[in-house]
Design an enzyme around this catalytic site. Structure first.
Site, short mmCIF file in Angstrom:
data_model
loop_
_atom_site.label_atom_id
_atom_site.label_comp_id
_atom_site.label_asym_id
_atom_site.label_seq_id
_atom_site.Cartn_x
_atom_site.Cartn_y
_atom_site.Cartn_z
N HIS A 191 -7.09 -3.91 -5.03
CA HIS A 191 -6.86 -2.11 -5.09
C HIS A 191 -6.20 -1.97 -6.65
O HIS A 191 -6.32 -0.90 -7.17
CB HIS A 191 -5.89 -1.87 -4.01
CG HIS A 191 -6.69 -1.64 -2.84
ND1 HIS A 191 -7.31 -0.53 -2.48
CD2 HIS A 191 -7.06 -2.46 -1.63
CE1 HIS A 191 -8.01 -0.43 -1.24
NE2 HIS A 191 -7.75 -1.69 -0.69
N HIS A 202 0.66 -1.14 -0.17
CA HIS A 202 -0.04 -0.04 -0.14
C HIS A 202 0.73 1.20 0.07
O HIS A 202 0.74 2.22 0.72
CB HIS A 202 -0.94 -0.21 1.18
CG HIS A 202 -2.30 -0.83 1.05
ND1 HIS A 202 -3.09 -0.55 -0.24
CD2 HIS A 202 -2.53 -1.87 1.45
CE1 HIS A 202 -4.24 -1.37 -0.14
NE2 HIS A 202 -3.88 -2.22 0.89
N HIS A 236 -4.35 -12.96 -3.78
CA HIS A 236 -4.57 -11.79 -2.97
C HIS A 236 -5.61 -12.19 -1.90
O HIS A 236 -5.38 -12.29 -0.50
CB HIS A 236 -4.94 -10.77 -3.50
CG HIS A 236 -5.18 -9.46 -2.90
ND1 HIS A 236 -3.98 -9.01 -2.19
CD2 HIS A 236 -6.12 -8.70 -2.35
CE1 HIS A 236 -4.42 -7.88 -1.45
NE2 HIS A 236 -5.55 -7.76 -1.66
N ASP A 292 -1.98 -5.55 -3.83
CA ASP A 292 -2.11 -4.28 -3.16
C ASP A 292 -1.06 -3.41 -2.83
O ASP A 292 -0.70 -3.07 -1.57
CB ASP A 292 -3.08 -4.50 -1.79
CG ASP A 292 -4.54 -4.94 -1.96
OD1 ASP A 292 -4.83 -4.67 -3.05
OD2 ASP A 292 -5.35 -4.64 -0.90
#
Length: 385
Positions: free
Chosen positions: A135, A63, A238, A99
Site C-alpha cells: 500500500h 492501515h 511485508h 501497510d
C-alpha cells in the site's frame, strides 16, 4: 492556522538522500550508560542490522488506525500509556512491517509517531525500523483506490500545518502525531456538506499527490525504509521473500525502490520501476505464498512451499521470516516448522478491527504478545536455539 494555496505551495522533500543511516553506521545511546554493544546498520536504506542482545518486537499492518497502533505499541512495551508518546522500550528494536497507508484516516500521524519514537529510541540504545508494504508502493504510484476519505483530509490538513511551520519538514513531520488529533477535532464541528465538500475533496486528492508522488516529501520519507530488512538471524518483509529475490540482491532491491520513490534518475527519463520488489503476485510486497491457510493445501503443495521457504532462508542466512500483508483471523502464528511468522492480524478498524497482537524475539526465542500481561509470561514460545 494560516491559509493554504495548493497551486502556489512549494514543498521541499525531507532530503535528497534516504539519510536515515549511512552505508554502515552504529547506533548507541548518548547517555554513556550502555551495557550492550551498539546496533550496527548496513545499507541505505537499512538492509542488514546487527543488534546484539536486543529484544526485538515486530508489529504488523496498521492501515491508518492511530488508536490501534498506539495500543499495539503500548502492548509491546515501547510506548508509554500516558498519552505523551514517549519511548519506553529502552534498547529494544521495534520493526513495523508496512501497510500503514490506506483504509484509515491517520496515516501520516502513525508515520510521524514512528519517526518520533525512532529519535527517542536511538538516544536509549534502541531503534525503530519500518519496511514498506504494497500500500505504500501503490500510493507512490498514484493508486488511491483504497484511501479513506479522512486520509485525504489529513493530507490537506498536514500541508496546511507544514505551511504554518514555514515548510520545515522535520519540525512539521515529527510533531504531527502530537497535534493531528487536536486539529481534526477542531474541524469536526465545521460543515463540509454541499458543493464545498466536493472542492475540499479535490484539494485532498491534490494534496495527497503532492506529498506522495515520486520525489514528493512523504514519498521521500518512505524512501528511507527498506522492503526487506535482516536483523541478526531474522528477515522481515511485508509479503514474502523468495529465492529469486535473494539472488537478485535484497540490498539492490531496497536501493531501487528508494531511488524510485525519491524520483531520481540517471537520465531525463522516469526512474526505473523496481519490478522485482513491487509488481506481480510473487513480488516482495505482494507475495502471499507463505500466508495461505494450510488447510486449503494438499501435502504436495505444503512440501513445495516448505522447500521454497527453507531455500530462501538458507540463501539469506536467516532462522525465520516474519511477514504481514495477509490478515490472520486466528491471530499471530507460525507455520512450516515455525520458519515463517504471519503477524498481520487486521487490527485496523478499516480491516478486521481485531485486538492487536505483536511478536517478540528475545534470546533466540519468539513468542506472541496478546496483552500487556503477556510481556511477563512465557506463553506461545518457540525456541530457535
Amino acid at each position: 492556522m494560516a491559509s493554504l494555496s495548493l497551486n502556489s505551495l512549494h514543498v521541499q522533500p525531507p532530503s535528497q538522500q534516504p539519510s536515515k543511516f549511512t552505508d554502515s553506521s552504529s547506533l548507541s545511546p548518548h547517555n554513556g550508560s550502555a551495557t550492550l554493544k551498539p546496533i550496527v546498520v548496513r545499507g541505505n536504506p537499512p538492509t542488514f542490522v546487527s543488534a546484539p542482545g536486543r529484544r526485538i518486537v515486530a508489529v504488523g499492518d496498521l492501515h491508518g488506525d492511530l488508536a490501534q497502533a498506539r495500543c499495539a505499541l503500548e502492548m509491546a512495551g515501547v510506548l508509554g500509556s500516558d498519552g505523551q508518546d514517549l519511548w519506553t522500550g529502552g534498547e529494544t528494536v521495534l520493526i513495523q512491517l508496512g501497510d500503514i497507508l490506506d483504509r484509515g484516516e491517520d496515516e501520516i500521524a502513525i508515520l510521524s509517531l514512528l519517526r518520533s519514537l525512532d529519535i527517542q529510541a536511538k538516544a536509549k540504545g534502541g531503534a525503530v525500523f519500518q519496511v514498506n508494504g504494497n500500500h505504500e508502493t501503490m500510493n507512490v504510484e498514484g493508486d488511491f483506490r483504497y484511501v479513506d476519505a479522512g486520509a485525504f483530509d489529513e493530507c490537506l490538513d498536514f500541508l496546511e500545518y507544514l505551511n504554518d511551520c514555514e515548510n520545515d519538514w522535520e519540525q512539521a513531520f515529527v510533531s504531527w502525531s502530537s497535534v493531528s488529533e487536536k486539529i481534526k477535532d477542531q474541524k469536526m464541528s465545521q460543515n463540509y456538506w454541499g458543493p464545498w465538500s466536493l472542492v475540499k475533496r479535490q484539494q485532498g486528492v491534490t494534496a495527497r499527490s503532492t506529498l506522495l508522488r515520486p520525489g514528493g516529501p512523504l514519498a521521500c520519507e518512505l524512501a528511507r525504509h527498506a522492503v526487506v530488512l535482516k536483523v541478526d538471524d531474522w528477515v522481515f518483509c511485508h509479503g514474502g521473500l523468495l529465492p529469486h529475490h535473494v539472488a537478485y540482491g535484497i540490498e539492490r532491491m531496497n536501493q531501487e525502490v528508494s531511488h524510485w520513490m525519491r524520483g531520481l534518475s540517471e537520465s531525463d527519463k522516469s526512474p526505473r520501476f523496481p519490478f522485482v520488489a513491487m509488481r506481480g503476485y510473487d513480488s516482495v510486497v505482494w507475495n502471499r505464498l507463505y500466508s495461505r491457510d494450510i488447510s486449503d493445501l494438499n501435502e504436495y503443495q505444503i512440501r513445495q512451499i516448505q522447500s521454497i521457504l527453507e531455500e530462501t532462508l538458507q540463501a539469506v542466512g536467516a532462522k525465520a521470516m516474519i511477514v504481514g500483508h495477509t490478515p490472520q483471523t486466528a491471530g499471530v502464528n507460525c507455520t512450516y516448522n515455525c520458519n515463517i511468522w504471519r503477524i498481520d492480524v487486521g487490527m485496523s478498524s478499516g480491516v478486521l478491527n481485531s485486538m492487536p497482537e505483536v511478536l517478540e524475539i528475545r534470546d533466540g526465542k519468539a513468542r506472541v504478545i496478546k496483552s500487556r500481561r503477556d510481556r511477563f509470561r512465557d506463553v506461545l514460545v518457540v525456541d530457535y536455539i
